[in-house]
Design a protein around this motif. Sequence first.
Motif, PDB file in Angstrom:
ATOM      1  N   SER A 127      -2.222  -4.542   5.776  1.00  0.00           N
ATOM      2  CA  SER A 127      -1.014  -4.360   4.979  1.00  0.00           C
ATOM      3  C   SER A 127       0.223  -4.138   5.841  1.00  0.00           C
ATOM      4  N   MET A 128       0.026  -3.808   7.118  1.00  0.00           N
ATOM      5  CA  MET A 128       1.172  -3.617   8.005  1.00  0.00           C
ATOM      6  C   MET A 128       1.840  -4.943   8.371  1.00  0.00           C
ATOM      7  N   LEU A 242       3.688   0.572   8.313  1.00  0.00           N
ATOM      8  CA  LEU A 242       2.906   0.880   7.107  1.00  0.00           C
ATOM      9  C   LEU A 242       3.848   1.445   6.036  1.00  0.00           C
ATOM     10  N   THR A 243       4.527   0.562   5.340  1.00  0.00           N
ATOM     11  CA  THR A 243       5.532   0.968   4.362  1.00  0.00           C
ATOM     12  C   THR A 243       5.085   0.748   2.925  1.00  0.00           C
ATOM     13  N   ARG A 244       4.019  -0.001   2.707  1.00  0.00           N
ATOM     14  CA  ARG A 244       3.576  -0.258   1.343  1.00  0.00           C
ATOM     15  C   ARG A 244       3.014   1.015   0.709  1.00  0.00           C
ATOM     16  N   PRO A 245       3.074   1.135  -0.611  1.00  0.00           N
ATOM     17  CA  PRO A 245       2.453   2.273  -1.288  1.00  0.00           C
ATOM     18  C   PRO A 245       1.001   2.418  -0.869  1.00  0.00           C
ATOM     19  N   ARG A 268      -0.643  11.280   7.146  1.00  0.00           N
ATOM     20  CA  ARG A 268       0.470  11.909   7.865  1.00  0.00           C
ATOM     21  C   ARG A 268       1.361  10.870   8.531  1.00  0.00           C
ATOM     22  N   ARG A 269       0.770   9.849   9.128  1.00  0.00           N
ATOM     23  CA  ARG A 269       1.535   8.925   9.951  1.00  0.00           C
ATOM     24  C   ARG A 269       2.200   7.790   9.184  1.00  0.00           C
ATOM     25  N   ALA A 270       1.690   7.450   8.026  1.00  0.00           N
ATOM     26  CA  ALA A 270       2.207   6.296   7.289  1.00  0.00           C
ATOM     27  C   ALA A 270       3.683   6.442   6.955  1.00  0.00           C
ATOM     28  N   ALA A 271       4.416   5.347   7.128  1.00  0.00           N
ATOM     29  CA  ALA A 271       5.829   5.341   6.776  1.00  0.00           C
ATOM     30  C   ALA A 271       6.045   5.158   5.280  1.00  0.00           C
TER      31      ALA A 271
END
Length: 310
Positions: A127-128, A242-245, A268-271
């Motif tokens: 997904s990234m 990683l911006t997707r829901p 924690r790390r996901a944007a």
Amino acid sequence: MTENIRSATVKALAWDLAADLHLPPDFDENRTYPAIVSVHPIGSCKEQTSGNVYGKALAKEAYVVIAYDASFQGASGGTPRSIEDPSFRVSDVSHVIDHLVTLPYVDADRIGVIGVCGGGAYAINASMTDRRIKAVGSVTGVNFGRLMHEAFSGYDPLAALDAIAEQRTAEARGAQPRIDQYLPADPATAAEQGLTEIDLTEATDYYRTDRGQKPGGRTEALFARQATSIGWDAFHRAEGLLTRPLCVVVGDKPGAFGAYRDGLEIYRRAASKDKELVVAEGFSHYDLYDQPEPVRIALDHLIPFYAKHL
């Protein structure tokens, strides 16, 4: 209610991927539906938890769900067999999406992905870079690169890479391939070996008994082709890409494969601005494969998550 499953053939690089399309019970080819790609665990296949549990459940919610066998595994093509290569596993997701967008009853603007165990981290990684994915769910996701770099290489990745290089050279010169089994032959053998670690014993109970065993699920790997896994990281650049829901589901009974640890890390790390961490209290990694109560907990969050974003 009778399941509505169709076989599908997905074009990959130089071979085909075998897939099952799980269709809504009232499926109508003249309508368009949101779709979800379901990615199976390490050593698994499309007929196990990715298909017969999560694929089945999401199809009932009016999604077209495609569960498929990874390259080199199950009924899919690719040789030699039993390769677990993260780069191929992630590219498989995009090949499957290529197939979905050709189907007239799939809305190409409403495609999500779900993965279980190693498939969860592959789904996150895909997904990234594939922006056709609009929402990503991970069920007890494991970062296989982290696992290979640590426990699966004896916490000595350089020594493991040297051994892999030596074995690959030997096989190129005609030696017999080395196939490593991830698990004991059956629960009785695990007990005889004195294995008590929760992930190992519960994996054996799932994959080596009638509970989850399927012909396409082969918990083994070609040793000479494992170098890529040791150098790979599913979560690399998650802070930026990683911006997707994102919906991350884990059990709170941690095991050696590290799903609980990995789930908290990627949350924690996901944007992602819209992200959710679901902890199934009192349940383990393999409980989330097929046991009714933890699966219900997962789906109680995943179903509204996909409804919102797809």
